[in-house]
Design a protein around this motif. Structure first.
Motif, short mmCIF file in Angstrom:
data_model
loop_
_atom_site.label_atom_id
_atom_site.label_comp_id
_atom_site.label_asym_id
_atom_site.label_seq_id
_atom_site.Cartn_x
_atom_site.Cartn_y
_atom_site.Cartn_z
N HIS A 14 40.30 44.16 38.41
CA HIS A 14 41.08 42.87 38.98
C HIS A 14 41.98 41.98 38.05
O HIS A 14 42.99 41.64 38.21
CB HIS A 14 40.38 42.04 39.67
CG HIS A 14 39.28 42.63 40.59
ND1 HIS A 14 39.74 42.82 41.86
CD2 HIS A 14 37.98 43.51 40.44
CE1 HIS A 14 38.74 43.51 42.68
NE2 HIS A 14 37.78 43.80 41.67
N PHE A 15 41.53 42.15 36.80
CA PHE A 15 42.09 41.38 35.75
C PHE A 15 42.48 42.16 34.51
O PHE A 15 41.61 43.13 34.35
CB PHE A 15 41.45 40.04 35.35
CG PHE A 15 40.71 39.42 36.49
CD1 PHE A 15 41.61 38.65 37.30
CD2 PHE A 15 39.51 39.65 36.88
CE1 PHE A 15 41.12 38.06 38.30
CE2 PHE A 15 38.83 39.00 37.94
CZ PHE A 15 39.63 38.21 38.68
N GLU A 16 43.44 41.70 33.53
CA GLU A 16 43.69 42.41 32.44
C GLU A 16 42.42 41.89 31.59
O GLU A 16 41.90 40.70 31.54
CB GLU A 16 44.86 42.01 31.77
CG GLU A 16 45.17 42.80 30.78
CD GLU A 16 46.88 42.37 30.29
OE1 GLU A 16 47.39 41.44 30.69
OE2 GLU A 16 47.24 43.12 29.39
N PHE B 219 37.49 36.69 40.52
CA PHE B 219 37.74 35.57 39.31
C PHE B 219 36.58 34.46 39.45
O PHE B 219 36.29 34.09 38.20
CB PHE B 219 39.20 34.97 39.71
CG PHE B 219 39.42 33.90 38.82
CD1 PHE B 219 39.82 34.31 37.42
CD2 PHE B 219 39.65 32.54 39.37
CE1 PHE B 219 40.07 33.30 36.42
CE2 PHE B 219 39.99 31.66 38.62
CZ PHE B 219 40.25 31.89 36.95
N ASP C 60 40.35 39.73 44.70
CA ASP C 60 40.51 39.25 43.28
C ASP C 60 40.39 37.83 42.99
O ASP C 60 39.76 37.48 42.04
CB ASP C 60 41.84 39.27 43.14
CG ASP C 60 42.42 40.79 43.06
OD1 ASP C 60 41.71 41.71 42.66
OD2 ASP C 60 43.46 41.32 43.66
N PHE D 72 45.23 47.85 38.07
CA PHE D 72 45.52 46.34 37.54
C PHE D 72 47.35 46.32 37.86
O PHE D 72 48.13 47.19 37.49
CB PHE D 72 45.38 46.35 36.31
CG PHE D 72 45.78 45.11 35.72
CD1 PHE D 72 45.14 43.73 36.37
CD2 PHE D 72 47.00 45.02 34.80
CE1 PHE D 72 45.86 42.65 35.61
CE2 PHE D 72 47.29 43.85 34.38
CZ PHE D 72 46.80 42.55 34.63
N SER E 66 51.02 40.46 36.87
CA SER E 66 51.66 39.34 37.44
C SER E 66 53.12 39.25 36.70
O SER E 66 53.48 39.69 35.76
CB SER E 66 50.90 38.06 37.14
OG SER E 66 49.54 38.19 37.47
#
Lengths: 232, 350
Positions: free
Chosen positions: B305-307, B124, B120, B61, B64
């Motif tokens: 892909h994401f937190e 999403f 990603d 991860f 950003s």
């Protein structure tokens, strides 16, 4: 028992139907006719007494496979076709699929619904729904046919057809229980009468003996005799 | 009754539910929702993205940058904050490699900068479709739309003839329940298959993990629908089923959230032991939508892909959390609700 409310609908009722017999169950509104019927069909649970269906206790649901039932105000799923409904009812009555394949079209033809077999029931008139209800009651070739107010919504031709079917059942040695509140509707087809008044059996016997019964005072019409029984 | 007869009977009840859904228009409404989502997926385009890792390399991860800006290294005393996406040329001169990819939605009407891989962006969207559209809005709408199926089936004027047949009542009820599940399962498969295909065709990202949403969402629906069945048997009212189901869903959210907070909030140590025990007991006997969301999040590989949302982190950090146990306990509750429904139905007078 209904939602916590105890209703004594029947008291001391004792009667039976013989094979090849047509029994008419009569009585005014709220006499307990439908309750008796529902107990016989396993739709209601009696709080006491003994009830036998085709010689077996009513707790044995397998005997329901030999019973045909026509409901008073039948509301079939409107999206089903007549053929699909009969197929489903036959399946529920444990009729083998191979038998149903021939019996469904035959019954539809008998009821004059062949050309509407694949139409949704939503497009049927009340009389056609009643004929369909009668067809589904006959789908398992039952030994006991239970008809709740069968004449409702039927035209003359359909009434004659119903009388023919009741006669056929009688001659085939099968029992028929017809529930009605109008004597005139069942007088021509029944062998015996059972009259319920306020949950009690007020009369059980033949039509002719009802007219001869000293309690009815030798009245000349059936309706008058029945009225006397109701008041007794 | 033999197995063949039972299967034939179940098949008919499934067919009956599909016919009911077609006749009531619910089938079409659900397909319209699916069609809208498919058109949305077909409107997606991703361009200018860069692969951050080679095939087979583990993915980590990458957080950003805060407020989407970077700080040039030169002139550290004089910090100039420039938006990353506004001047990539300047960033390159500063020795910073930037990715100026874009994801467009609604056939280019909406443009979103993509500073990472295209997978990603697709993940999403898949997470939004599975968790948000199907898992929350879709689940609630489906519960509302199908709430009338069982009460209509159990209406005395319709059911009397069926109940006067030798089939046991519990089979009729469970047959109808599984009929509704089959219908919803079919709709879920159509939704997932078509959105997966549409996204795959447009982005060339074919991630089969998305298919996990079918069984996981169907289990969620089955759990909540069992409560609707109980209400239908007891009240025979569609309105009661609709509102009861929504309330039950909200209650399940509340209990699940409350039990997580009762475990992890610093103030929770001041709670009476009985309150904590009650929260834990409620957690085990009610559906767990937050757990289900976390399980779906993990099944979709979204964590790569994401937190992870903070509530999911809290759930996962709990000493007793186990995805298998969470699902199993919810299914046990479903079984109990169905057993109660069949008992009530078996003893009801018609």
């Amino acid at each position: 028992m209904r939602r916590g409310r105890m209703i004594q609908a029947l008291r001391g009722v004792s009667l039976g139907i013989e094979p090849g017999e047509v029994l008419a169950l009569l009585g005014p509104n709220r006499a307990g006719k439908t309750t008796l019927l529902k107990i016989l069909l396993g739709l209601c649970h009696p709080s006491g007494g003994r009830v036998f269906r085709l010689g077996r206790p009513i707790s044995q649901r397998s005997t329901l496979a030999r019973v045909g039932y026509m409901h008073e105000n039948q509301a079939f799923p409107r999206y089903l076709t007549a053929a699909a409904l009969l197929g489903f009812c036959g399946q529920l009555s444990l009729v083998p699929a191979s038998v149903l394949g021939a019996r469904v079209p035959a019954l539809l033809e008998k009821m004059g619904l062949t050309d509407r077999a694949h139409e949704p029931i939503a497009r049927f008139s009340k009389g056609m729904v009643q004929r369909l209800a009668l067809a589904q009651a006959l789908i398992a070739e039952p030994d006991l046919l239970v008809l709740d107010e069968p004449m409702e919504g039927l035209d003359l031709g359909a009434r004659r057809l119903l009388q023919e079917i009741i006669d056929e059942q009688r001659h085939a040695g099968k029992s028929v229980l017809v529930v009605s509140h109008a004597l005139g509707e069942v007088a021509q087809v029944c062998d015996r009468l059972a009259v319920l008044v306020e949950g009690r059996l007020a009369y059980l016997g033949s039509l002719s003996s009802l007219l001869r019964d000293p309690d009815t005072g030798g009245v000349r019409t059936l309706e008058a005799a029945l009225g006397k029984v109701y008041r007794s | 009754m033999n197995v063949r007869c039972n299967l034939g009977f179940l098949k008919h009840l499934i067919q009956d539910t599909f016919r009911q859904a077609l006749a009531s228009g619910i089938c079409w409404m659900m397909l319209v929702v699916t069609a809208v989502c498919v058109v949305f997926c077909l409107s997606v385009d991703v361009s200018g993205d860069v692969a951050l890792h080679s095939d087979g390399e583990p993915v980590f991860f990458l957080p950003s940058p805060p407020d989407h800006s970077f700080v040039p290294s030169a002139g550290a005393s004089q910090q100039v904050r420039l938006p990353l996406e506004t001047d990539p040329a300047l960033a390159r001169r500063e020795g910073v490699e930037t990715i100026s990819g874009r994801m467009t939605l609604a056939f280019g009407a909406v443009s979103i900068p993509v500073s990472r891989e295209r997978s990603d962006a697709v993940h999403f969207l898949q997470l939004i479709l599975a968790s948000g559209i199907a898992g929350t809005c879709g689940l609630l709408l489906t519960l509302v739309w199908t709430a009338g199926f069982v009460p209509t089936f159990l209406d005395p004027s319709a059911a009397s003839v069926l109940l006067a047949k030798p089939i046991p009542r519990w089979q009729l009820l469970l047959g109808k329940y599984f009929g509704v599940l089959a219908f919803v399962g079919f709709q879920l498969v159509v939704f997932v298959a078509l959105t997966w295909l549409a996204l795959g065709v447009r982005t060339k990202v074919w991630d089969v993990a998305y298919w996990w949403s079918v069984p996981l969402l169907l289990i969620q629906f089955a759990i909540f629908y069992s409560f609707s069945v109980l209400l239908a048997v007891v009240t025979r009212s569609t309105v009661a089923c609709v509102f009861g189901c929504i309330l039950f869903w909200l209650l399940a959210w509340g209990i699940n959230y409350g039990s997580v907070m009762a475990r992890h909030m610093p103030q929770s140590q001041y709670l009476p032991a009985s309150t904590v025990a009650l929260a834990q007991a409620s957690y085990w006997i009610t559906p767990k939508p937050i757990d289900a969301g976390l399980i779906l999040f993990n099944a979709l590989n979204a964590k790569e892909h994401f937190e992870k949302p903070s509530v999911y982190k809290l759930v996962e950090s709990g000493p007793t959390f186990s995805p298998q146990l969470s699902i199993l306990s919810s299914l046990v509750m479903t079984g109990a609700l169905l057993a109660l429904s069949t008992h009530e139905f078996r003893t009801a007078d018609y």
